[in-house]
Design a protein around this motif. Structure first.
Motif, PDB file in Angstrom:
ATOM      1  N   UNK A  26       0.828  -1.192   0.000  1.00 53.09           N
ATOM      2  CA  UNK A  26       0.000   0.000   0.000  1.00 53.09           C
ATOM      3  C   UNK A  26       0.868   1.250   0.000  1.00 53.09           C
ATOM      4  N   UNK A  27       0.309   2.320  -0.549  1.00 55.98           N
ATOM      5  CA  UNK A  27       1.012   3.597  -0.575  1.00 55.98           C
ATOM      6  C   UNK A  27       0.157   4.644   0.132  1.00 55.98           C
ATOM      7  N   UNK A  28       0.735   5.246   1.187  1.00 53.12           N
ATOM      8  CA  UNK A  28       0.056   6.332   1.896  1.00 53.12           C
ATOM      9  C   UNK A  28       0.483   7.657   1.277  1.00 53.12           C
ATOM     10  N   UNK A  29      -0.473   8.454   0.875  1.00 54.83           N
ATOM     11  CA  UNK A  29      -0.188   9.780   0.340  1.00 54.83           C
ATOM     12  C   UNK A  29      -0.260  10.773   1.500  1.00 54.83           C
ATOM     13  N   UNK A  30       0.890  11.330   1.874  1.00 60.58           N
ATOM     14  CA  UNK A  30       0.972  12.242   3.014  1.00 60.58           C
ATOM     15  C   UNK A  30       1.005  13.673   2.505  1.00 60.58           C
ATOM     16  N   UNK A  31      -0.054  14.448   2.799  1.00 61.89           N
ATOM     17  CA  UNK A  31      -0.128  15.839   2.371  1.00 61.89           C
ATOM     18  C   UNK A  31      -0.194  16.748   3.606  1.00 61.89           C
ATOM     19  N   UNK A  32      -0.186  18.033   3.370  1.00 57.06           N
ATOM     20  CA  UNK A  32      -0.275  18.965   4.498  1.00 57.06           C
ATOM     21  C   UNK A  32      -1.661  18.905   5.154  1.00 57.06           C
ATOM     22  N   UNK A  33      -2.657  18.369   4.427  1.00 64.42           N
ATOM     23  CA  UNK A  33      -4.019  18.319   4.941  1.00 64.42           C
ATOM     24  C   UNK A  33      -4.381  17.000   5.623  1.00 64.42           C
ATOM     25  N   UNK A  34      -3.607  15.951   5.334  1.00 65.11           N
ATOM     26  CA  UNK A  34      -3.918  14.665   5.935  1.00 65.11           C
ATOM     27  C   UNK A  34      -3.338  13.495   5.168  1.00 65.11           C
ATOM     28  N   UNK A  35      -3.765  12.308   5.560  1.00 65.22           N
ATOM     29  CA  UNK A  35      -3.266  11.059   4.973  1.00 65.22           C
ATOM     30  C   UNK A  35      -4.366  10.446   4.103  1.00 65.22           C
ATOM     31  N   UNK A  36      -3.989  10.052   2.891  1.00 61.83           N
ATOM     32  CA  UNK A  36      -4.955   9.493   1.950  1.00 61.83           C
ATOM     33  C   UNK A  36      -4.438   8.168   1.398  1.00 61.83           C
ATOM     34  N   UNK A  37      -5.369   7.290   1.114  1.00 62.45           N
ATOM     35  CA  UNK A  37      -5.007   5.961   0.614  1.00 62.45           C
ATOM     36  C   UNK A  37      -6.114   5.464  -0.304  1.00 62.45           C
ATOM     37  N   UNK A  38      -5.719   4.842  -1.421  1.00 62.55           N
ATOM     38  CA  UNK A  38      -6.672   4.150  -2.292  1.00 62.55           C
ATOM     39  C   UNK A  38      -6.074   2.804  -2.648  1.00 62.55           C
ATOM     40  N   UNK A  39      -6.889   1.761  -2.572  1.00 61.98           N
ATOM     41  CA  UNK A  39      -6.411   0.422  -2.904  1.00 61.98           C
ATOM     42  C   UNK A  39      -7.529  -0.381  -3.535  1.00 61.98           C
ATOM     43  N   UNK A  40      -7.179  -1.176  -4.557  1.00 62.99           N
ATOM     44  CA  UNK A  40      -8.152  -2.032  -5.230  1.00 62.99           C
ATOM     45  C   UNK A  40      -7.567  -3.434  -5.355  1.00 62.99           C
TER      46      UNK A  40
END
Length: 246
Positions: A26-40
Motif C-alpha cells: 500500500x502507498x500512503x499519500x501524506x499531504x499537508x491536509x492529511x493522509x490518503x489511501x486508495x487500494x483495489x
C-alpha cells in the motif's frame, strides 16, 4: 521529514486488517491536509478509499509532502498486539518508514520505503437508489449470519419500511430491519432495489465496525454497494464493491 502520531493505534490495526485483505502493498499519500489511501484488489471487485485529516492526529509534521509505501502484512504484524490507548508514531526521512507503538512498553520497527504503484482511477460520486444508516454492530451481525448458510449476500429494500439482508446456500437466512427500529437509523428508498454481493469481500471490511459506530450504506439494483465508515472522529473510509450475477 514526515512525522505523525495516531492517538489510538487500534484504529490503524483494524484499518489495515481491512486493506490487507485486498492488497499486499500500500502507498500512503501524506499531504499537508492529511493522509490518503486508495487500494483495489487484483480482480477489481472492491475499492477502498481512506481519508484521515490532520486534525485527528496528536502530532502532524509534514515538511515535504510525499508517499510512504510498505507491505500490509508488515504493518499488520506491527499492530497485531496493540492495546486500547496505545499511540502509533509513524515517521520517515524518505528511504525508510518507521513505526513506534507507545504504551507501557515502547516498540519500534523499520521498513524500507517501497515504490508502490498508485491506482489511477478517477473519483466519482456514486448515486444510489437506496441510502441507509445502520448501527455498525447490527450490519456486522447480519453478515455473520449470512456466512453460516452461503457465500452470497442479497441486499434488498422493497420500500421505505424495510431493509433485508438475505443469504442462501446450504440453508436460508434473513435479517429484516424495520424502519424506526434501533439498528436502522434511517432509510431512504427512491426506487425499490435488490442486488447480490460476494460475502467474503464484504466480510473483509467489517473489521472497521470495531472502530466505527455507524455505517452508511447505499446501493441500487444490480449495482455496486457503497459503505461509508466514520473512524477516529473525523476520519472516513469508503468501500465500493461490485455486484455478482446469480
Amino acid at each position: 521529514m514526515i512525522k505523525i502520531v495516531i492517538p489510538e493505534a487500534k484504529i490503524f490495526k483494524e484499518l489495515f486488517e481491512a486493506v490487507g485483505k485486498l492488497v499486499d502493498e500500500v502507498s500512503l499519500n501524506i499531504t499537508i491536509n492529511g493522509v490518503f489511501l486508495r487500494a483495489m484488489d487484483i480482480s477489481q471487485i472492491a475499492l477502498i478509499e481512506v481519508n484521515l485529516p490532520r486534525d485527528m492526529f496528536l502530532e502532524y509534521t509534514v515538511e515535504e509532502e510525499g508517499t510512504l509505501g510498505f507491505s500490509t502484512s508488515n504493518i499488520q504484524k506491527v499492530l497485531k498486539h496493540v492495546k486500547k490507548g496505545e499511540n502509533l508514531v509513524l515517521w520517515s526521512d524518505g528511504s525508510y518508514v518507521n513505526f513506534r507503538v507507545e504504551g507501557l512498553v515502547r516498540r519500534e520497527y523499520r521498513f524500507r520505503n517501497l515504490e508502490v504503484p498508485v491506482i489511477d482511477i478517477p473519483s466519482a460520486e456514486l448515486e444510489t437508489n437506496v441510502k441507509a444508516q445502520l448501527i455498525a454492530s447490527v450490519i456486522n451481525h447480519a453478515i455473520q449470519d449470512v456466512e453460516v448458510v452461503g457465500t452470497i449476500i442479497e441486499v434488498e429494500a422493497p420500500s421505505t419500511e424495510e431493509l433485508v439482508f438475505r443469504g442462501r446456500g446450504t440453508g436460508v437466512n434473513e435479517t429484516r430491519l424495520k424502519a424506526g427500529s434501533v439498528g436502522l437509523i434511517s432509510l431512504e428508498v427512491y426506487e425499490p432495489s435488490k442486488s447480490q454481493y460476494d460475502i467474503s469481500y464484504l466480510r473483509s471490511v467489517m473489521k472497521l465496525c470495531k472502530v466505527s459506530d455507524v455505517v452508511s450504506l447505499g446501493f441500487s439494483s444490480d449495482s455496486p454497494l457503497l459503505l461509508d465508515f466514520q473512524i477516529g472522529g473525523t476520519g472516513k473510509v469508503r468501500y465500493i464493491m461490485a455486484p455478482v450475477s446469480i
